[in-house]
Design a protein around this motif. Structure first.
Motif, PDB file in Angstrom:
ATOM      1  N   LEU A  79       0.847  -1.188   0.000  1.00 20.11           N
ATOM      2  CA  LEU A  79       0.000   0.000   0.000  1.00 20.11           C
ATOM      3  C   LEU A  79       0.881   1.236   0.000  1.00 20.11           C
ATOM      4  CD1 LEU A  79      -2.521  -1.085   2.785  1.00 20.11           C
ATOM      5  CD2 LEU A  79      -2.842  -1.235   0.317  1.00 20.11           C
ATOM      6  N   VAL A  83      -1.976   4.698   3.724  1.00 18.76           N
ATOM      7  CA  VAL A  83      -2.778   4.041   4.752  1.00 18.76           C
ATOM      8  C   VAL A  83      -3.497   5.133   5.530  1.00 18.76           C
ATOM      9  CG1 VAL A  83      -2.702   2.649   6.860  1.00 18.76           C
ATOM     10  CG2 VAL A  83      -1.200   2.074   4.944  1.00 18.76           C
ATOM     11  N   VAL A 123      -2.523   0.839  13.911  1.00 19.41           N
ATOM     12  CA  VAL A 123      -2.428   0.720  12.454  1.00 19.41           C
ATOM     13  C   VAL A 123      -1.174  -0.072  12.084  1.00 19.41           C
ATOM     14  CG1 VAL A 123      -1.188   2.897  12.113  1.00 19.41           C
ATOM     15  CG2 VAL A 123      -2.572   1.980  10.264  1.00 19.41           C
ATOM     16  N   LEU A 150       1.532  -0.761   9.073  1.00 17.16           N
ATOM     17  CA  LEU A 150       2.087  -0.325   7.793  1.00 17.16           C
ATOM     18  C   LEU A 150       2.746  -1.552   7.160  1.00 17.16           C
ATOM     19  CD1 LEU A 150       3.702   3.085   8.844  1.00 17.16           C
ATOM     20  CD2 LEU A 150       1.367   2.611   8.060  1.00 17.16           C
ATOM     21  N   LEU A 182       1.124   7.722   5.787  1.00 18.46           N
ATOM     22  CA  LEU A 182       0.087   7.502   6.788  1.00 18.46           C
ATOM     23  C   LEU A 182      -0.703   8.791   6.980  1.00 18.46           C
ATOM     24  CD1 LEU A 182      -1.323   5.843   9.046  1.00 18.46           C
ATOM     25  CD2 LEU A 182       0.503   6.609  10.591  1.00 18.46           C
TER      26      LEU A 182
END
Length: 189
Positions: free
Chosen positions: A36, A39, A47, A49, A141
């Motif tokens: 990704l 995020v 969260v 990563l 992020l």
């Protein structure tokens, strides 16, 4: 090798992705891939990563860092996480207790970073750096407050139907309140 926790193993360089499409780097036969590029998280949540090597290699004896490249090197938040000599290294990060990499999955090439209780100040780019192979991967992020509405992917007609159903669900309460108001007004007259 266990199956990837992020879906099928994908080699972006094998199918000719350009540098803009591929968010990782390659050194020899090893590359670091971030499945990704962005995020999004809600403030207060944990969260992950996602980041892994391709091919999957044992990283338990490797040196890896997670950094915030948008911050100056002397900023205490610049170094997010450090793994050296088969253990976590004390970080200069003031929030070191909120970041971790699972030592158990390092042996399968998974160097995903877990950030606990994220806050809006955690927003920004995160860079994983696998020192032994010279590999880098970056993930952006974005942390939003709980009160901030996360953009909906629903179509306008779907949102209108949802709002209509929500209004219909509140009808009994509205009707009851209106009835009480009428009784009070009639009783007062």
């Amino acid at each position: 090798m266990p199956p990837s926790s992020f879906g099928l193993l994908y080699n972006p360089l094998a199918d000719g992705c350009s540098h803009e499409d591929y968010h990782g780097s390659r050194f020899g036969a090893v590359q670091v891939a971030c499945p990704l590029k962005k995020v999004q998280a809600i403030s207060g949540d944990d969260v992950l990563l996602p980041c892994h090597t391709d091919p999957r290699i044992n990283l338990s004896t490797s040196t890896l860092d997670w950094k915030r490249p948008d911050l100056l090197r002397h900023d205490p938040r610049y170094i997010v996480y450090v793994y050296r000599n088969q253990k976590d290294d004390p970080q200069s990060d003031q929030d070191a207790d909120r970041t971790s990499v699972s030592h158990r999955v390092l042996q399968w090439g998974d160097l995903s970073l877990l950030i606990s209780s994220v806050r809006p100040s955690d927003s920004g780019p995160y860079e994983s750096y696998l020192l032994d192979y010279g590999c880098v991967c970056t993930i952006q992020l974005n942390v939003v407050n709980r009160t901030t509405e996360v953009p909906s992917t629903a179509s306008p007609s779907t949102r209108a139907a949802d709002q209509s159903r929500a209004g219909a669900a509140n009808f009994p309460a509205v009707a009851f309140a209106l009835m009480i108001t009428v009784l009070i007004v009639v009783g007062a007259a």
